[in-house]
Design a protein around this motif. Structure first.
Motif, PDB file in Angstrom:
ATOM      1  N   LEU A   1      18.491 -73.118  30.604  1.00 36.00           N
ATOM      2  CA  LEU A   1      18.416 -73.879  29.360  1.00 36.00           C
ATOM      3  C   LEU A   1      19.164 -75.200  29.501  1.00 36.00           C
ATOM      4  N   VAL A   2      18.475 -76.321  29.238  1.00 37.19           N
ATOM      5  CA  VAL A   2      19.115 -77.644  29.339  1.00 37.19           C
ATOM      6  C   VAL A   2      19.027 -78.435  28.042  1.00 37.19           C
ATOM      7  N   GLY A   3      18.278 -77.928  27.066  1.00 37.41           N
ATOM      8  CA  GLY A   3      18.154 -78.646  25.798  1.00 37.41           C
ATOM      9  C   GLY A   3      17.196 -77.960  24.854  1.00 37.41           C
ATOM     10  N   MET A   4      17.032 -78.592  23.702  1.00 39.06           N
ATOM     11  CA  MET A   4      16.087 -78.123  22.695  1.00 39.06           C
ATOM     12  C   MET A   4      15.387 -79.356  22.142  1.00 39.06           C
TER      13      MET A   4
ATOM     14  N   VAL B   1       3.978 -85.053  23.450  1.00 38.52           N
ATOM     15  CA  VAL B   1       2.706 -84.551  22.922  1.00 38.52           C
ATOM     16  C   VAL B   1       2.547 -83.076  23.278  1.00 38.52           C
ATOM     17  N   MET B   2       2.919 -82.708  24.482  1.00 41.30           N
ATOM     18  CA  MET B   2       2.840 -81.314  24.903  1.00 41.30           C
ATOM     19  C   MET B   2       3.727 -80.433  24.013  1.00 41.30           C
ATOM     20  N   ALA B   3       4.913 -80.926  23.674  1.00 40.68           N
ATOM     21  CA  ALA B   3       5.825 -80.176  22.799  1.00 40.68           C
ATOM     22  C   ALA B   3       5.225 -80.041  21.405  1.00 40.68           C
ATOM     23  N   ALA B   4       4.664 -81.108  20.879  1.00 41.49           N
ATOM     24  CA  ALA B   4       4.066 -81.059  19.548  1.00 41.49           C
ATOM     25  C   ALA B   4       2.903 -80.066  19.518  1.00 41.49           C
ATOM     26  N   ARG B   5       2.105 -80.060  20.562  1.00 40.09           N
ATOM     27  CA  ARG B   5       0.975 -79.112  20.627  1.00 40.09           C
ATOM     28  C   ARG B   5       1.478 -77.669  20.704  1.00 40.09           C
TER      29      ARG B   5
ATOM     30  N   LEU C   1       9.603 -75.468  27.634  1.00 39.61           N
ATOM     31  CA  LEU C   1       9.013 -76.613  28.322  1.00 39.61           C
ATOM     32  C   LEU C   1      10.039 -77.218  29.264  1.00 39.61           C
ATOM     33  N   SER C   2       9.587 -78.096  30.112  1.00 41.34           N
ATOM     34  CA  SER C   2      10.424 -78.776  31.096  1.00 41.34           C
ATOM     35  C   SER C   2      10.859 -80.138  30.558  1.00 41.34           C
ATOM     36  N   PRO C   3      12.009 -80.652  31.005  1.00 42.33           N
ATOM     37  CA  PRO C   3      12.437 -81.990  30.568  1.00 42.33           C
ATOM     38  C   PRO C   3      11.412 -83.077  30.887  1.00 42.33           C
ATOM     39  N   SER C   4      10.573 -82.855  31.897  1.00 35.51           N
ATOM     40  CA  SER C   4       9.580 -83.860  32.272  1.00 35.51           C
ATOM     41  C   SER C   4       8.262 -83.711  31.522  1.00 35.51           C
ATOM     42  N   ASP C   5       8.109 -82.652  30.723  1.00 34.52           N
ATOM     43  CA  ASP C   5       6.905 -82.489  29.907  1.00 34.52           C
ATOM     44  C   ASP C   5       6.879 -83.550  28.812  1.00 34.52           C
ATOM     45  N   SER C   6       5.698 -83.847  28.333  1.00 39.18           N
ATOM     46  CA  SER C   6       5.549 -84.913  27.333  1.00 39.18           C
ATOM     47  C   SER C   6       5.846 -84.431  25.920  1.00 39.18           C
TER      48      SER C   6
ATOM     49  N   GLU D   1       0.637 -74.785  18.029  1.00 38.23           N
ATOM     50  CA  GLU D   1       0.006 -73.543  18.462  1.00 38.23           C
ATOM     51  C   GLU D   1       0.835 -72.318  18.089  1.00 38.23           C
ATOM     52  N   LEU D   2       2.145 -72.424  18.241  1.00 37.83           N
ATOM     53  CA  LEU D   2       3.035 -71.291  17.984  1.00 37.83           C
ATOM     54  C   LEU D   2       3.547 -71.237  16.551  1.00 37.83           C
ATOM     55  N   ASN D   3       3.238 -72.276  15.769  1.00 32.28           N
ATOM     56  CA  ASN D   3       3.707 -72.398  14.390  1.00 32.28           C
ATOM     57  C   ASN D   3       5.234 -72.308  14.320  1.00 32.28           C
ATOM     58  N   VAL D   4       5.891 -73.120  15.155  1.00 33.29           N
ATOM     59  CA  VAL D   4       7.346 -73.193  15.205  1.00 33.29           C
ATOM     60  C   VAL D   4       7.774 -74.649  15.123  1.00 33.29           C
ATOM     61  N   GLY D   5       9.049 -74.875  14.861  1.00 32.75           N
ATOM     62  CA  GLY D   5       9.575 -76.233  14.766  1.00 32.75           C
ATOM     63  C   GLY D   5      10.566 -76.569  15.858  1.00 32.75           C
ATOM     64  N   VAL D   6      10.696 -75.677  16.851  1.00 31.72           N
ATOM     65  CA  VAL D   6      11.648 -75.906  17.935  1.00 31.72           C
ATOM     66  C   VAL D   6      11.125 -75.248  19.209  1.00 31.72           C
ATOM     67  N   VAL D   7      11.367 -75.937  20.325  1.00 32.72           N
ATOM     68  CA  VAL D   7      11.001 -75.390  21.623  1.00 32.72           C
ATOM     69  C   VAL D   7      12.173 -75.609  22.566  1.00 32.72           C
ATOM     70  N   PRO D   8      12.610 -74.553  23.262  1.00 28.35           N
ATOM     71  CA  PRO D   8      13.671 -74.728  24.252  1.00 28.35           C
ATOM     72  C   PRO D   8      13.168 -75.555  25.439  1.00 28.35           C
TER      73      PRO D   8
END
Length: 157
Positions: free
Chosen positions: A44-47, A22-26, A15-20, A30-37
């Motif tokens: 890569l700028v964060g996690m 809520v978007m990360a949680a969704r 995802l992008s730093p400007s994404d919400s 959806e992916l059944n993961v607990g982390v998104v780069p």
């Protein structure tokens, strides 16, 4: 010697730093993961983790569509290169108490993720149990708020 590129998961959703938030949680749901780069373009700028959303977000009144990932993400990310050995990365994961690590190329563009599960399942690595033990060492809880409010954290008997 097994290289990270041989066992990592490719095609990771970022995802992008400007994404919400809520978007990360969704995405996590959806992916059944607990982390998104979090990437700026391919860099890569964060996690952001489910814990970041809860502790840095919700606990501080952030977390809706108006909260951007750059507000709660972890910008200091430990990562590895795709051409590193699994042994070296496993040692770094143990030292940093990390279960999953983003994988970048030499231009620091995200190319995948490597997890302890990848190491155990794909590399058949014998040190995974020892690394997991080191990674899972409990951290001492931060009791500074309780002590600052006058509560005692010690017992005498």
């Amino acid at each position: 010697m097994t290289m990270v590129s041989e066992i990592m998961t490719r095609g990771v959703k970022a995802l992008s730093p400007s994404d919400s938030v809520v978007m990360a949680a969704r995405a996590m749901e959806e992916l059944n993961v607990g982390v998104v780069p979090v990437c700026d373009g391919q860099k890569l700028v964060g996690m952001v983790t489910d814990r970041d959303i809860t502790i840095r977000g919700v606990a501080h009144g952030l977390g809706g569509e108006g909260t951007r990932l750059e507000q709660i993400m972890s910008p200091q990310v430990q990562w590895c290169f795709e051409d590193e050995s699994v042994d070296e990365v496993l040692n770094n994961m143990a030292d940093g108490q990390i279960r999953r690590m983003p994988v970048v190329d030499r231009e620091k563009r995200l190319v995948g993720m490597v997890t302890l599960g990848d190491v155990a399942a794909k590399a058949g690595h014998h040190d995974v149990g020892e690394s997991l033990s080191e990674i899972s060492e409990p951290a001492a809880p931060d009791r500074s708020r309780r002590q600052a409010s006058g509560g005692s954290t010690s017992r005498s008997g």
